[in-house]
Scaffold this motif. Structure first.
Motif, PDB file in Angstrom:
ATOM      1  N   LYS A  14      -6.071  -2.066  -2.825  1.00 58.04           N
ATOM      2  CA  LYS A  14      -5.256  -1.208  -1.959  1.00 58.04           C
ATOM      3  C   LYS A  14      -3.811  -1.704  -1.925  1.00 58.04           C
ATOM      4  O   LYS A  14      -2.871  -0.909  -2.010  1.00 58.04           O
ATOM      5  CB  LYS A  14      -5.847  -1.197  -0.545  1.00 58.04           C
ATOM      6  N   LYS A  15      -3.642  -3.019  -1.829  1.00 57.17           N
ATOM      7  CA  LYS A  15      -2.308  -3.603  -1.784  1.00 57.17           C
ATOM      8  C   LYS A  15      -1.549  -3.330  -3.090  1.00 57.17           C
ATOM      9  O   LYS A  15      -0.372  -2.974  -3.078  1.00 57.17           O
ATOM     10  CB  LYS A  15      -2.426  -5.103  -1.518  1.00 57.17           C
ATOM     11  N   VAL A  16      -2.234  -3.506  -4.220  1.00 57.71           N
ATOM     12  CA  VAL A  16      -1.612  -3.242  -5.522  1.00 57.71           C
ATOM     13  C   VAL A  16      -1.302  -1.759  -5.663  1.00 57.71           C
ATOM     14  O   VAL A  16      -0.215  -1.378  -6.112  1.00 57.71           O
ATOM     15  CB  VAL A  16      -2.513  -3.727  -6.682  1.00 57.71           C
ATOM     16  N   HIS A  17      -2.250  -0.918  -5.258  1.00 56.63           N
ATOM     17  CA  HIS A  17      -2.050   0.533  -5.324  1.00 56.63           C
ATOM     18  C   HIS A  17      -0.811   0.935  -4.518  1.00 56.63           C
ATOM     19  O   HIS A  17       0.017   1.722  -4.992  1.00 56.63           O
ATOM     20  CB  HIS A  17      -3.299   1.260  -4.804  1.00 56.63           C
ATOM     21  N   ASP A  18      -0.669   0.389  -3.318  1.00 56.42           N
ATOM     22  CA  ASP A  18       0.489   0.708  -2.477  1.00 56.42           C
ATOM     23  C   ASP A  18       1.796   0.282  -3.149  1.00 56.42           C
ATOM     24  O   ASP A  18       2.786   1.020  -3.111  1.00 56.42           O
ATOM     25  CB  ASP A  18       0.363   0.050  -1.104  1.00 56.42           C
ATOM     26  N   LEU A  19       1.806  -0.898  -3.755  1.00 48.46           N
ATOM     27  CA  LEU A  19       3.011  -1.380  -4.436  1.00 48.46           C
ATOM     28  C   LEU A  19       3.338  -0.503  -5.638  1.00 48.46           C
ATOM     29  O   LEU A  19       4.474  -0.055  -5.800  1.00 48.46           O
ATOM     30  CB  LEU A  19       2.832  -2.835  -4.886  1.00 48.46           C
ATOM     31  N   LEU A  20       2.354  -0.240  -6.481  1.00 45.98           N
ATOM     32  CA  LEU A  20       2.616   0.535  -7.691  1.00 45.98           C
ATOM     33  C   LEU A  20       2.904   2.002  -7.394  1.00 45.98           C
ATOM     34  O   LEU A  20       3.625   2.651  -8.156  1.00 45.98           O
ATOM     35  CB  LEU A  20       1.454   0.388  -8.670  1.00 45.98           C
ATOM     36  N   THR A  21       2.382   2.515  -6.301  1.00 47.43           N
ATOM     37  CA  THR A  21       2.696   3.885  -5.903  1.00 47.43           C
ATOM     38  C   THR A  21       4.176   4.004  -5.547  1.00 47.43           C
ATOM     39  O   THR A  21       4.780   5.057  -5.745  1.00 47.43           O
ATOM     40  CB  THR A  21       1.813   4.322  -4.714  1.00 47.43           C
ATOM     41  N   ALA A  22       4.763   2.934  -5.068  1.00 44.16           N
ATOM     42  CA  ALA A  22       6.185   2.933  -4.711  1.00 44.16           C
ATOM     43  C   ALA A  22       7.090   2.727  -5.928  1.00 44.16           C
ATOM     44  O   ALA A  22       8.318   2.784  -5.797  1.00 44.16           O
ATOM     45  CB  ALA A  22       6.455   1.833  -3.683  1.00 44.16           C
TER      46      ALA A  22
END
Length: 139
Positions: A14-22
């Motif tokens: 989830k943390k990686v997804h949030d970063l890469l989504t940005a």
């Protein structure tokens, strides 16, 4: 202290997804000339030109600088991954064309379930690579 503590995979992904989504937002803030260039082998290359900001408010310069720094960190972590993982993450999070998951797994000639398994692995590997594991969340 364990060298390899047990990782909470769900929270880490989830943390990686949030970063890469940005990622796309960071590129827009930093400016297109600061976006990493992608080679045919899905290696990311940052442009090393230093621009001086003139007649900008300090807040805008700070925001742009922070976006550039974050893009450099993401680029460094991506380049530590193998080509397959880089390609999956690029297609999912970084391609300028917003592609659906269906189109991505069709492009890679894999089933839907295999796509999600491979994407999950790539997200964990990215978390391990990003600033020596800064995105990893321990159980």
């Amino acid at each position: 202290m364990l060298l390899f503590p047990e990782i909470d995979r769900k929270k880490t992904k989830k943390k990686v997804h949030d970063l890469l989504t940005a990622y796309r937002t960071l590129v827009r803030i930093a400016g297109e000339k600061h976006a990493p260039k992608v080679t045919t082998a899905y290696t990311f290359e940052m442009d090393n030109t230093e621009d001086k900001f003139s007649h900008k408010t300090e807040e805008t310069v700070d925001r742009r600088h922070l976006a550039e720094v974050e893009l450099e960190k993401i680029t460094e972590a991506l380049n530590q991954l193998d080509t397959y993982d880089r390609q999956l993450l690029y297609d999912k999070y970084m391609d300028r064309n917003f592609t659906t998951n269906i189109a991505i797994y069709m492009k890679h000639h894999m089933s839907e379930s295999k796509f999600y398994r491979e994407l999950d692995k790539a997200l964990i590997r990215f978390a391990e690579s990003y600033e020596s594991g800064a995105l990893l969340i321990e159980k």
